[in-house]
Write an enzyme that holds these catalytic residues in place. Structure first.
Site, PDB file in Angstrom:
ATOM      1  N   SER A 261       0.795  -1.113  -0.085  1.00 33.90           N
ATOM      2  CA  SER A 261      -0.136  -0.074  -0.007  1.00 33.90           C
ATOM      3  C   SER A 261       0.865   1.145   0.085  1.00 33.90           C
ATOM      4  CB  SER A 261      -0.744  -0.133   1.171  1.00 33.90           C
ATOM      5  OG  SER A 261      -0.362  -0.137   2.403  1.00 33.90           O
ATOM      6  N   HIS A 291      -1.957  -8.868   1.959  1.00 32.90           N
ATOM      7  CA  HIS A 291      -1.420  -7.694   2.914  1.00 32.90           C
ATOM      8  C   HIS A 291      -2.572  -7.301   3.455  1.00 32.90           C
ATOM      9  CE1 HIS A 291       0.479  -3.787   3.274  1.00 32.90           C
ATOM     10  NE2 HIS A 291      -0.242  -3.154   2.294  1.00 32.90           N
ATOM     11  N   HIS A 337       6.074 -12.650   6.809  1.00 32.16           N
ATOM     12  CA  HIS A 337       6.253 -11.237   6.639  1.00 32.16           C
ATOM     13  C   HIS A 337       7.220 -11.169   5.533  1.00 32.16           C
ATOM     14  CE1 HIS A 337       6.709  -6.996   7.108  1.00 32.16           C
ATOM     15  NE2 HIS A 337       5.405  -7.032   7.632  1.00 32.16           N
ATOM     16  N   ARG A 346       3.516  -5.055  16.628  1.00 29.53           N
ATOM     17  CA  ARG A 346       2.224  -4.455  16.511  1.00 29.53           C
ATOM     18  C   ARG A 346       1.373  -5.635  17.185  1.00 29.53           C
ATOM     19  NH1 ARG A 346       2.008  -3.050  10.362  1.00 29.53           N
ATOM     20  NH2 ARG A 346       3.044  -5.163  10.168  1.00 29.53           N
ATOM     21  N   ASP A 392      -1.774  -8.757  11.780  1.00 28.87           N
ATOM     22  CA  ASP A 392      -3.104  -9.297  11.538  1.00 28.87           C
ATOM     23  C   ASP A 392      -3.561 -10.465  12.143  1.00 28.87           C
ATOM     24  OD1 ASP A 392      -3.364  -7.375   9.605  1.00 28.87           O
ATOM     25  OD2 ASP A 392      -2.117  -8.260   8.207  1.00 28.87           O
TER      26      ASP A 392
HETATM   27  N1  AMX Z   1       1.512 -19.634   5.517  1.00 28.50           N
HETATM   28  C1  AMX Z   1       1.859 -20.803   4.605  1.00 28.50           C
HETATM   29  N2  AMX Z   1       3.047 -20.535   3.863  1.00 28.50           N
HETATM   30  C2  AMX Z   1       3.659 -19.299   3.966  1.00 28.50           C
HETATM   31  C3  AMX Z   1       3.320 -18.369   4.845  1.00 28.50           C
HETATM   32  C4  AMX Z   1       2.241 -18.699   5.688  1.00 28.50           C
HETATM   33  N3  AMX Z   1       1.737 -17.830   6.732  1.00 28.50           N
HETATM   34  N4  AMX Z   1       4.076 -17.382   4.899  1.00 28.50           N
HETATM   35  C5  AMX Z   1       5.089 -17.799   3.878  1.00 28.50           C
HETATM   36  N5  AMX Z   1       4.474 -19.006   3.307  1.00 28.50           N
HETATM   37  C6  AMX Z   1       5.173 -19.394   1.960  1.00 28.50           C
HETATM   38  C7  AMX Z   1       5.109 -18.507   0.932  1.00 28.50           C
HETATM   39  O1  AMX Z   1       3.901 -18.705   0.560  1.00 28.50           O
HETATM   40  C8  AMX Z   1       6.263 -18.847  -0.090  1.00 28.50           C
HETATM   41  O2  AMX Z   1       5.924 -20.179  -0.434  1.00 28.50           O
HETATM   42  P1  AMX Z   1       6.303 -20.467  -2.060  1.00 28.50           P
HETATM   43  O3  AMX Z   1       7.687 -20.396  -2.126  1.00 28.50           O
HETATM   44  O4  AMX Z   1       5.647 -21.904  -2.463  1.00 28.50           O
HETATM   45  O5  AMX Z   1       5.507 -19.329  -2.932  1.00 28.50           O
HETATM   46  C9  AMX Z   1       7.481 -19.439   1.004  1.00 28.50           C
HETATM   47  O6  AMX Z   1       6.782 -19.535   2.345  1.00 28.50           O
HETATM   48  C10 AMX Z   1       8.412 -18.261   1.169  1.00 28.50           C
HETATM   49  O7  AMX Z   1       7.833 -17.279   1.683  1.00 28.50           O
HETATM   50  P2  AMX Z   1       8.599 -15.822   2.393  1.00 28.50           P
HETATM   51  O8  AMX Z   1       9.581 -15.502   1.598  1.00 28.50           O
HETATM   52  O9  AMX Z   1       8.597 -16.603   3.761  1.00 28.50           O
HETATM   53  O10 AMX Z   1       7.614 -14.699   2.488  1.00 28.50           O
HETATM   54  P3  AMX Z   1       6.977 -13.735   1.434  1.00 28.50           P
HETATM   55  O11 AMX Z   1       7.896 -12.624   1.798  1.00 28.50           O
HETATM   56  O12 AMX Z   1       7.005 -14.237   0.102  1.00 28.50           O
HETATM   57  O13 AMX Z   1       5.412 -13.286   1.727  1.00 28.50           O
HETATM   58  C11 AMX Z   1       3.591 -12.753   3.227  1.00 28.50           C
HETATM   59  C12 AMX Z   1       5.303 -12.828   2.823  1.00 28.50           C
HETATM   60  C13 AMX Z   1       3.350 -12.031   4.343  1.00 28.50           C
HETATM   61  C14 AMX Z   1       2.894 -12.654   1.954  1.00 28.50           C
HETATM   62  C15 AMX Z   1       3.572 -14.262   3.633  1.00 28.50           C
HETATM   63  O14 AMX Z   1       4.146 -14.521   4.603  1.00 28.50           O
HETATM   64  C16 AMX Z   1       2.139 -14.875   3.642  1.00 28.50           C
HETATM   65  O15 AMX Z   1       1.457 -15.070   2.698  1.00 28.50           O
HETATM   66  N6  AMX Z   1       1.487 -14.732   5.170  1.00 28.50           N
HETATM   67  C17 AMX Z   1       0.125 -15.074   5.199  1.00 28.50           C
HETATM   68  C18 AMX Z   1      -0.876 -13.749   4.922  1.00 28.50           C
HETATM   69  C19 AMX Z   1      -0.718 -12.746   5.652  1.00 28.50           C
HETATM   70  O16 AMX Z   1      -0.656 -12.744   6.923  1.00 28.50           O
HETATM   71  N7  AMX Z   1      -0.320 -11.475   5.213  1.00 28.50           N
HETATM   72  C20 AMX Z   1      -0.357 -10.135   5.990  1.00 28.50           C
HETATM   73  C21 AMX Z   1       1.203  -9.524   6.178  1.00 28.50           C
HETATM   74  C22 AMX Z   1       0.994  -8.360   7.082  1.00 28.50           C
HETATM   75  C23 AMX Z   1       0.611  -7.203   6.046  1.00 28.50           C
HETATM   76  O17 AMX Z   1       0.764  -6.840   5.060  1.00 28.50           O
HETATM   77  N8  AMX Z   1      -0.566  -6.749   6.715  1.00 28.50           N
END
Ligand code: AMX
Length: 456
Positions: A261, A291, A337, A346, A392
């Protein structure tokens, strides 16, 4: 003006203000020339010095770790979490003015801090509360634009629509059409930003009441502070909920510049799009489930656990449920994250709030259990870089406890808070004259040829 000691290290301008200087805009008028000089010197002294290496993994992997943006209002440390102008969340809770001694910070105080780098006095915060209140009227066409959408429209779609309808008032757009000089760009940006920050709670609460409370709107109470009035307009007047809202709006405001964002707003604004256009774009990014929408996803997921297994689910059953989610190709919402590598502060401050005010809430107990169960499972997966909970993972159960139970609405609250961080930086973008953002992209073929050439 009394100078605070520099014991907090990286805080560049931390000062306690005298009560006499209550005008935020005049503070900025003083600060801007000083900061313009700083940037000029930085460019002269270090403009050609290299800053890190870029690998193909970083290009393919969503630009992770590439330093590519200036963002003055906050900085994120992977282990420590966010610092707003150098202040951590516990430091903000200690130093920013509150309604009651020892209470949660007033979000207006955080806005002052983000914009100026200075901790405001209570008088300054009160003056800003009044100013925001005086800027909060909404033209009728905004309500009509929202009303044109079906009640089933996602609240974030309604919110973006409301923000876009507000855009017709943009001072920046008018000034640009009238040929304003570049040196003055920050001034209408400031006006738009404060108007927008003042207006979003009114629009957001209208959407809530329209969607979930048969359109029975609650009028603003202009004697209340920003966070309390927002909670009041949503229909929640419990003093603990008012404190929660102040905390919520403070901690969701800013998370440095690279998140979807914030980066979106910065990118769009770099084309000299006004704050309404830029913030509207940011909201569309915030509405994505990886996000801001994660706060909705967390509560829905927690409720699905309860529905299937009951509130008193055993640790073993909870583990099975987490594995079931992962095996069905979904993420566990609220964990992980892009930058953080430890528990999000947070999350921690919300947990502290829950321990104090709702220790026996069954969903809070479930969230606590998830804190024990999920990280080892995500670690076992082997690919997740951060197994710990983010902001979150916690916010939904707190809101749910005080009666704000409609999870699809939660990202709107996040958006209201984010207006403060995003708009503060947009003002500085214009004050510092930051240019059009235009990184270089390449094709897979280009990358392959490049690496063949360099390794030949
Ligand atoms: N559950 C399952 N798998 C997860 C995960 C979770 N909570 N967090 C990361 N992974 C997976 C990724 O999907 C990725 O898988 P892939 O290689 O098969 O595509 C792998 O682990 C490596 O990812 P990463 O480098 O650790 O994370 P990222 O920087 O690519 O993504 C985020 C970060 C937040 C999108 C991811 O941790 C996620 O999807 N979390 C759940 C959704 C969430 O809580 N989002 C909110 C974040 C905070 C915000 O912005 N408000």
């Amino acid at each position: 003006m009394a100078q605070q000691s520099t014991s907090l290290g990286s805080v560049r301008w931390l000062q306690i203000q005298s009560a006499s200087d209550l005008d935020l805009r005049s503070q900025l008028e003083e600060l801007i020339p000083e900061q313009q000089e700083c940037l000029k010197k930085l460019k002269t002294d270090y403009g050609k010095v290299q800053l890190g290496n870029i690998t193909a993994d970083m290009v393919i992997g969503g630009m992770r770790g590439i330093i590519g943006l200036l963002w003055e209002t906050s900085l994120l440390d992977p282990d420590e979490g966010i610092r707003f102008r150098g202040l951590s969340i516990p430091e903000c809770q200690k130093l920013l003015p509150a309604v009651n001694p020892g209470g949660q910070p007033l979000p207006e105080g955080l806005l002052w801090l983000l914009l100026t780098g200075k901790v405001p006095s209570k008088e300054q915060v009160d003056a800003l509360s009044k100013e925001l209140s005086s800027r909060s009227s909404i033209p009728d066409h905004v309500y009509k634009a929202i009303d044109a959408l079906p009640l089933s429209a996602h609240p974030m779609t309604q919110f973006t629509t409301g923000v876009m309808a507000l855009q017709v008032q943009s001072e920046f757009q008018k000034a640009y059409e009238n040929g304003i000089s570049k040196a003055k760009f920050w001034e209408p940006t400031y006006e738009d930003s404060l108007n927008l920050i003042a207006q979003v709670p009114v629009v957001a609460s209208y959407i809530y009441r329209r969607t979930y409370k048969n359109g029975q709107v609650v009028a603003a109470n202009k004697s209340l502070d920003y966070g309390a009035n927002f909670s009041h307009m949503l229909g929640f007047d419990d003093p603990q909920m008012l404190e929660l809202m102040r905390l919520y709006l403070t901690i969701h405001s800013d998370h440095e510049g690279g998140n979807v964002s914030a980066h979106t707003a910065h990118l769009v604004a770099s084309a000299l799009s006004d704050p309404y256009l830029s913030f509207g774009a940011a909201l569309n990014g915030l509405a994505g489930p990886l996000h801001g929408l994660a706060n909705q996803e967390v509560l829905l997921w927690i409720k699905s656990v309860v529905e299937e297994c009951g509130e008193n689910i055993t640790t073993e059953h909870l583990k099975d449920y987490v594995w079931k989610t992962l095996k069905s190709g979904k993420v566990v919402p609220g964990f992980g994250h892009g930058v953080l590598r430890k528990t999000d502060p947070r999350y921690t401050c919300q947990r502290e709030f829950a321990l104090k005010h709702l220790p026996d809430d069954p969903l809070f107990k479930l969230v606590s259990k998830l804190y024990e169960v999920v990280p080892p499972i995500l670690t076992e997966l082997g690919k997740v870089k951060n197994p710990w909970p983010n902001v979150d993972a916690h916010s939904g159960v707190l809101l749910n406890h005080f009666g704000l139970k409609e999870a699809r609405y939660y990202t709107v609250l996040f958006g209201v808070s984010r207006s403060m961080g995003i708009c503060s930086q947009l003002i500085w973008d214009r004050a510092l004259g930051l240019p059009l953002e235009r990184p270089k992209s390449v094709t897979m073929e280009w990358l392959e040829n490049h690496f063949k050439k360099v390794s030949a």
